[in-house]
Design a protein around this motif. Structure first.
Motif, PDB file in Angstrom:
ATOM      1  N   GLY A  66      -0.138   4.487  27.930  1.00 45.18           N
ATOM      2  CA  GLY A  66      -0.204   4.952  29.307  1.00 45.18           C
ATOM      3  C   GLY A  66      -0.321   6.451  29.473  1.00 45.18           C
ATOM      4  O   GLY A  66      -0.939   6.928  30.415  1.00 45.18           O
ATOM      5  N   GLY A  67       0.244   7.217  28.573  1.00 39.98           N
ATOM      6  CA  GLY A  67       0.198   8.665  28.700  1.00 39.98           C
ATOM      7  C   GLY A  67      -1.055   9.304  28.121  1.00 39.98           C
ATOM      8  O   GLY A  67      -1.235  10.517  28.226  1.00 39.98           O
ATOM      9  N   LEU A  68      -1.901   8.502  27.491  1.00 42.10           N
ATOM     10  CA  LEU A  68      -3.115   9.067  26.900  1.00 42.10           C
ATOM     11  C   LEU A  68      -4.173   9.302  27.963  1.00 42.10           C
ATOM     12  O   LEU A  68      -4.329   8.521  28.884  1.00 42.10           O
ATOM     13  CB  LEU A  68      -3.680   8.125  25.836  1.00 42.10           C
ATOM     14  N   GLY A  69      -4.893  10.361  27.806  1.00 42.81           N
ATOM     15  CA  GLY A  69      -5.989  10.669  28.722  1.00 42.81           C
ATOM     16  C   GLY A  69      -7.186  11.167  27.948  1.00 42.81           C
ATOM     17  O   GLY A  69      -7.192  11.177  26.711  1.00 42.81           O
ATOM     18  N   ALA A  70      -8.185  11.608  28.666  1.00 40.15           N
ATOM     19  CA  ALA A  70      -9.421  12.082  28.045  1.00 40.15           C
ATOM     20  C   ALA A  70      -9.173  13.274  27.118  1.00 40.15           C
ATOM     21  O   ALA A  70      -9.913  13.481  26.161  1.00 40.15           O
ATOM     22  CB  ALA A  70     -10.433  12.449  29.117  1.00 40.15           C
ATOM     23  N   GLU A  71      -8.124  14.028  27.386  1.00 40.88           N
ATOM     24  CA  GLU A  71      -7.838  15.203  26.570  1.00 40.88           C
ATOM     25  C   GLU A  71      -6.987  14.891  25.345  1.00 40.88           C
ATOM     26  O   GLU A  71      -6.745  15.763  24.509  1.00 40.88           O
ATOM     27  CB  GLU A  71      -7.121  16.271  27.419  1.00 40.88           C
ATOM     28  N   SER A  72      -6.556  13.655  25.184  1.00 40.19           N
ATOM     29  CA  SER A  72      -5.733  13.274  24.037  1.00 40.19           C
ATOM     30  C   SER A  72      -6.521  13.402  22.744  1.00 40.19           C
ATOM     31  O   SER A  72      -7.666  12.980  22.654  1.00 40.19           O
ATOM     32  CB  SER A  72      -5.242  11.836  24.185  1.00 40.19           C
ATOM     33  N   GLY A  73      -5.873  13.988  21.749  1.00 44.35           N
ATOM     34  CA  GLY A  73      -6.502  14.179  20.456  1.00 44.35           C
ATOM     35  C   GLY A  73      -6.186  13.051  19.494  1.00 44.35           C
ATOM     36  O   GLY A  73      -5.406  12.134  19.824  1.00 44.35           O
ATOM     37  N   PRO A  74      -6.756  13.107  18.310  1.00 49.11           N
ATOM     38  CA  PRO A  74      -6.532  12.055  17.312  1.00 49.11           C
ATOM     39  C   PRO A  74      -5.058  11.830  16.980  1.00 49.11           C
ATOM     40  O   PRO A  74      -4.639  10.692  16.777  1.00 49.11           O
ATOM     41  CB  PRO A  74      -7.304  12.546  16.089  1.00 49.11           C
ATOM     42  N   ALA A  75      -4.264  12.888  16.925  1.00 50.70           N
ATOM     43  CA  ALA A  75      -2.850  12.739  16.585  1.00 50.70           C
ATOM     44  C   ALA A  75      -2.102  11.947  17.657  1.00 50.70           C
ATOM     45  O   ALA A  75      -1.284  11.077  17.333  1.00 50.70           O
ATOM     46  CB  ALA A  75      -2.206  14.107  16.392  1.00 50.70           C
TER      47      ALA A  75
END
Length: 165
Positions: A66-75
């Motif tokens: 739920g907290g992931l967005g377009a700016e989320s990186g691989p980590a």
């Protein structure tokens, strides 16, 4: 749960993708085209979805992803996926499904005329491989000689493919 297991030599290629996923669909097509393939079976998409629902994993996935967005990186993506994987691995498979998988493994051994036939166990997410993307080879395949439902029984790593965790 009669639709939990599908055999590569019994599933119709035009139905295999929907029942078993793209990899099994392609294998069924190859078999139908006359390519020699090892005997094998798959746990169906429907069986996995029932297990997912019974284990209550929607909430786990929603919380982790739920907290992931377009700016989320691989980590961040890997951390979220690891959290879901850990929850899935920690949930009981269920006696009915485990028994069906065990029975299918026994039948596989019989079809191969070998007691405790060595197997490669491969796990894939639906949509993991498509016409525009492939993630094959980034995880491990486990070879097993007994206890097809117990991860601890996998005897050796076979190299690139997917890991059931």
């Amino acid at each position: 749960m009669p639709d939990a297991i599908a055999w590569i030599d019994e599933v119709a290629p035009d139905e295999a993708v929907g029942i078993c996923g793209a990899k099994m669909g392609r294998l069924a097509e190859l078999l139908q085209a006359g390519v020699s393939l090892p005997k094998g079976f798959t746990v169906t998409v429907g069986a996995f979805r029932r297990h997912w629902d019974e284990a209550g994993l929607d909430e786990v996935a929603d919380a982790a992803l739920g907290g992931l967005g377009a700016e989320s990186g691989p980590a961040e993506i890997e951390a979220a996926a690891s959290a879901v994987r850990a929850e899935l691995a920690g949930r009981d498979l269920g006696a009915d499904l485990a028994a069906l998988i065990g029975d299918a493994y026994e039948e596989l051994s019989s079809r191969c005329f070998e007691i405790n036939v060595p197997t490669a166990v491969r796990s894939s997410a639906i949509g993991e491989d498509s016409g525009t993307a492939s993630f094959a080879g980034i995880f491990d395949t486990y070879l097993g000689v007994s206890g097809p439902c117990r991860r601890r029984s996998w005897a050796a790593r076979a190299g690139p493919a997917c890991r059931w965790r």
